[in-house]
Design a protein around this motif. Structure first.
Motif, PDB file in Angstrom:
ATOM      1  N   LEU B   2       9.474  21.497 -29.429  1.00 26.88           N
ATOM      2  CA  LEU B   2       8.380  21.092 -28.109  1.00 26.88           C
ATOM      3  C   LEU B   2       7.194  21.676 -28.679  1.00 26.88           C
ATOM      4  CD1 LEU B   2      10.615  22.158 -25.277  1.00 26.88           C
ATOM      5  CD2 LEU B   2       9.550  20.096 -25.131  1.00 26.88           C
ATOM      6  N   ASN B   4       3.101  22.325 -27.722  1.00 28.97           N
ATOM      7  CA  ASN B   4       2.276  22.917 -26.790  1.00 28.97           C
ATOM      8  C   ASN B   4       1.956  21.739 -25.647  1.00 28.97           C
ATOM      9  OD1 ASN B   4       2.824  25.157 -28.195  1.00 28.97           O
ATOM     10  ND2 ASN B   4       0.707  25.235 -28.909  1.00 28.97           N
ATOM     11  N   PHE B   5       1.956  22.017 -24.173  1.00 31.23           N
ATOM     12  CA  PHE B   5       1.497  21.417 -23.126  1.00 31.23           C
ATOM     13  C   PHE B   5       1.384  22.200 -21.901  1.00 31.23           C
ATOM     14  CE2 PHE B   5       6.180  21.409 -22.968  1.00 31.23           C
ATOM     15  CZ  PHE B   5       6.457  21.720 -21.639  1.00 31.23           C
ATOM     16  N   THR B   6       0.687  21.443 -21.134  1.00 30.69           N
ATOM     17  CA  THR B   6       0.452  21.962 -19.609  1.00 30.69           C
ATOM     18  C   THR B   6       1.382  20.897 -18.771  1.00 30.69           C
ATOM     19  OG1 THR B   6      -1.566  23.313 -19.936  1.00 30.69           O
ATOM     20  CG2 THR B   6      -0.867  22.402 -17.573  1.00 30.69           C
ATOM     21  N   TYR B   7       2.142  21.124 -17.966  1.00 30.89           N
ATOM     22  CA  TYR B   7       2.771  20.163 -17.073  1.00 30.89           C
ATOM     23  C   TYR B   7       2.641  20.764 -15.384  1.00 30.89           C
ATOM     24  CZ  TYR B   7       6.399  17.844 -14.495  1.00 30.89           C
ATOM     25  OH  TYR B   7       7.114  17.007 -13.776  1.00 30.89           O
ATOM     26  N   LYS B 261       6.746  15.543 -22.330  1.00 32.07           N
ATOM     27  CA  LYS B 261       6.109  16.619 -22.438  1.00 32.07           C
ATOM     28  C   LYS B 261       6.537  17.457 -23.636  1.00 32.07           C
ATOM     29  CE  LYS B 261       2.898  16.869 -19.460  1.00 32.07           C
ATOM     30  NZ  LYS B 261       1.518  16.731 -19.922  1.00 32.07           N
TER      31      LYS B 261
END
Lengths: 388, 388
Positions: B2, B4-7, B261
């Motif tokens: 995965l 990097n992300f903001t959800y 994501k």
């Protein structure tokens, strides 16, 4: 078939090896008084404590520390936090740790301004929250509980030997959670695999219920397949970022309320396991693993079609030439083999349970009604004996 | 793996055959000026229009109506709505309809107070929103687009033959969406199955990308299995509540940003299909189905391992004695058979595309870079020719 429901999950997740960089932007949304709560010294050893304190200082926060949150947070610890939060007029509770610390922060957020005993109001009587709530943010160092994106908050009362979880509404969910898989690398193997089983069991608790056709069951099969695969990699190499990041994400989605929406659920392993935990203070995930095989083999005949599906879709059991019972049993055998392979505790005797405790543990197990068989007290005692 | 992300997905969903009962509690959160937008007369025929108007009146709202939102909402319609929303000082845009009406409402919500041409700013230049946003609520009558729980808003410009989607941030997501599977029962079969394929294609666009091990791929396999199963039931009996409710829920989760994501995605079928739509005004889902088989057969060699996995995990292809190519091809053949079984359009010629349009359609297809093969203009023309 999906029943009627309302779904809303407003928690903002910052995920990845740079996730802590988002802390400052979140802190700006709250007042200056921050209660920093954590467990033992592991976050000091890892350096995370220093990193977080630096960001808090850079953001001009007034920090009150509340360390010493134990693995099964107690009602006495809750009272201690309530006093401190009120005295310091706390604007934000920042939890740094695993599920217990996150759970504790949420219990505290609703209890600080509760005008009566919060244990009685929110745990024994399970009432809705009608007082001011202090917002919570989480920095996760261990995965399993899903506490970073839900309203669950388990509290233990050793005097009465009760370990009770209240699932609060969306206004109690963490406002934000910081999920960096790297923080989970240093966890001792025992805690790591206990967390893995907690995740699997969150899914099976929601999967083994109902005879209808429900999308969530298909999604859960996918989550379980991914977990089984990644856990095998992680026990060999705990620093495998791919495996640990997948597991972190599975843990969140296993218990962020999505997969349970519109369907019935079981939760009986958690009820028995939590009662074992109240008697032994053992690690949560291990109390679940130690009672699971006896429980699932006991209920298998009542939910045979689902156990057969579980065997084929999750464990790749070849159904050719087997009866439904043989297929279902082969699935549970495969699950047991995986549990032993990753190093879970398979017997409650190893967790400190003695024969004289069994009646009490059974008495302390809430009986849920959503699974394939509503257990009697005698059946719980039988399952506990088989788990010894 | 995965990235990097903001959800964050704050949309509140009210799901089920009683979902409209939640409209009044949502309306109380907004001011009195409501813009009610919808498409043709179908919501009047079904009685939903009367039910919604009654609730709006009971809540003391001042209602401005904006009917006539077309299946591919145009930039002219957007300008019309902007003028009306400003003049009437609209506090809430309530969209009643399918994905086009929801998309239109979101485009309008960011465009009404845009100080320059919103088509140029938000569609041609894809800029971030920096003006006031009018909140949106949705009552869904058709499933497929996922528009009820995301920031997507596709607008068509017939003058320039462009159909462009802007995916806006979480502040543009619908504040609430009302999802009653019963509202989808009366949809004509052509629109119903086009929606089913839109859902499947949303998933495949996100699935056919990457060579890493990613939890989202396992989740998407579950979503696809459930969709394939429920669609077969729904085409035989459109009033099967179990199937229609599962499909409604799958549609939402297929495009509420969760499964994408942290992973790469493709979206090339949508790019070609949208360009076909700009030339023909054909139903969105059918533009996707008509170009899909040629596209997927074209890229299969570049993503062979994933197509093999797709065949086994989604279509239950037995791999015994087959080469990887044979397994992967058998999976695509099974997909094509399912598409024909549920009644999808498989040829762009049937949608009004003529040979002289092919170069223009290829020119109008944005070239995405996340899939297994970055297409050249010539390859798009070739895929279009094979789809004729």
């Amino acid at each position: 078939m999906l029943g009627n429901f309302t779904y809303c999950n407003p928690t903002r997740l910052h995920f990845g090896d740079d996730a802590l960089e988002h802390l400052a932007e979140e802190l700006k949304l709250y007042g200056e008084n921050v209660l920093l709560t954590y467990g033992g010294g592991s976050i000091k050893k890892s350096g995370l404590y220093d990193d977080v304190m630096q960001i808090l200082q850079d953001c001009g926060k007034h920090v009150t520390e509340l360390p010493g949150v134990m693995p099964n947070p107690t009602v006495e610890k809750l009272y201690e936090g309530c006093k401190l939060a009120r005295e310091q007029k706390i604007d934000l509770i920042l939890a740094v740790g695993g599920g217990s610390v996150c759970d504790y922060a949420k219990a505290l957020s609703v209890s600080a301004y509760c005008e009566e005993d919060p244990w009685e109001k929110y745990y024994l009587r399970m009432e809705d929250v009608d007082n001011a709530i202090i917002p919570v943010g989480c920095i996760l160092t261990m995965v399993g509980t899903g506490s970073e994106m839900n309203g669950g908050a388990v509290i233990t009362n050793h005097d009465t030997k009760q370990k009770i979880g209240h699932v609060f509404g969306e206004n109690v969910f963490p406002k934000f959670s910081i999920l960096n898989p790297v923080y989970t690398f240093t966890l001792p193997k025992y805690q790591m695999v206990a967390g893995f089983y907690d995740i699997l069991n969150h899914i099976t608790e929601q999967y083994f219920s109902g005879t209808d056709d429900c999308t969530s069951d298909y999604v859960m099969e996918g989550l379980m397949r991914s977990l089984i695969h990644s856990a095998r990699i992680a026990v060999k190499n705990p620093e495998d970022y791919e495996a640990r990041s997948n597991i972190m994400w599975i843990a969140t989605w296993a218990l962020n309320t999505m997969v349970a929406k519109g369907k019935t659920t079981d939760w009986m392993v958690h009820m028995i396991g939590q009662s074992v935990g109240a008697y032994t203070d053992a690690t949560h995930g291990m109390t679940l693993s130690a009672v699971s095989m006896a429980y699932y083999r006991h209920i298998m005949p009542y939910g045979l079609a689902k156990f057969k599906r579980f065997a084929i879709q999750v464990w790749d059991i070849d159904p050719t030439g087997k009866t439904d019972e043989e297929i279902a049993s082969a699935g549970l055998n495969a699950m047991e083999a995986w549990m032993r392979e990753i190093g879970l505790v398979m017997r409650i005797g190893e967790l400190g349970v003695t024969e004289d405790m069994l009646e009490g543990i059974a008495d302390g197990s809430f009986i849920m009604t959503g699974g394939y068989k509503v257990l009697t007290h005698e059946e719980i005692v039988e399952i506990l004996k088989e788990s010894m």
